[in-house]
Design a protein around this motif. Structure first.
Motif, short mmCIF file in Angstrom:
data_model
loop_
_atom_site.label_atom_id
_atom_site.label_comp_id
_atom_site.label_asym_id
_atom_site.label_seq_id
_atom_site.Cartn_x
_atom_site.Cartn_y
_atom_site.Cartn_z
N GLN A 73 0.99 -1.36 0.09
CA GLN A 73 0.04 0.19 -0.08
C GLN A 73 0.50 1.39 0.46
N ASP A 74 1.87 1.48 0.71
CA ASP A 74 2.15 2.51 1.10
C ASP A 74 3.67 2.82 0.05
N LYS A 145 7.68 9.65 -2.48
CA LYS A 145 6.23 8.99 -2.76
C LYS A 145 6.34 7.16 -2.87
#
Length: 225
Positions: A73-74, A145
């Motif tokens: 997810q990250d 990110k």
């Protein structure tokens, strides 16, 4: 003096976005002016993995949809990244040689890291050197990110001499990431457009920048088949 028709076209491997496909990228790039497209030899490849979840373009473009690799997810842990690189190299051996890589979104993140990984000898060691990259809505592994897959650990350790053209949308959620990526290239050429996370149509000024980049590429010795 050679006419455009006589010159060898740069052969470019095109990598689509997350959970889309080669066919979808072909359609989107196909909206660019014919006068530009006829100067390029484009080859569109599907990612190695069927999409593991819902695609954002469901209902707009038909399936099947693919992805190049998976991450948690990250984006701190990646799966199938090594296999993806092997898959690319295998395709390039069979269908190349390719002069450059064009990538959109997930394909652009991958494309941006390839020249550095190739220079480091951790990827694409059996194929000729990538001469240039075209990055549309890209981002950087190891940026704010996206974490860094192990194999890409040193891909950006020194600014890349590889000529690069970056297409960045003012409304793109990845604009900041795409802009930060410019610092990883020695002489990045940039096209700004007003839209979001998409492959933009090109206005006259943008077309001129793109053509200028291609002219510069043409001066490099292109790979012979």
């Amino acid at each position: 003096m050679e006419s455009h028709q006589d010159q060898k076209k740069p052969r470019i491997l095109c990598l689509h976005g997350f959970r889309t496909s080669a066919e979808i990228l072909r359609k989107l790039v196909g909206r660019w002016p014919q006068t530009l497209l006829e100067t390029l030899d484009l080859d569109f490849l599907d990612g190695p993995y069927p999409a593991l979840g819902k695609s954002d373009i469901e209902g707009i473009y038909d399936p099947p949809y693919y992805e190049w690799f998976q991450a948690n997810q990250d984006y701190t842990e990646y799966q199938h990244f090594e296999e993806c690189l092997d898959y690319l190299e295998d395709y390039m051996i069979k269908h190349g040689p390719f002069d450059g890589i064009l990538g959109f979104s997930q394909g652009a993140i991958l494309s941006a890291a390839l020249p550095g990984m190739q220079t480091e000898g951790v990827a694409l060691s059996k194929v000729p050197k990538i001469k240039f990259v075209i990055i549309i809505s890209g981002a950087k592994f190891g940026g704010s990110k996206f974490g860094m897959p192990k194999l890409a650990a040193t891909a950006f350790s020194t600014p890349l001499k590889c000529p690069s053209l970056h297409i960045i949308g003012e409304m793109d959620f990845q604009k900041e990431e795409g802009t930060a990526l410019l610092e990883s290239f020695l002489d990045p050429q940039v096209i700004h457009h007003p839209k979001g996370h998409t492959i933009p149509r090109l206005d006259e000024d943008n077309l001129e920048t793109f053509r200028g980049f291609i002219e510069k590429i043409r001066e490099l010795p292109l790979h012979e088949d």
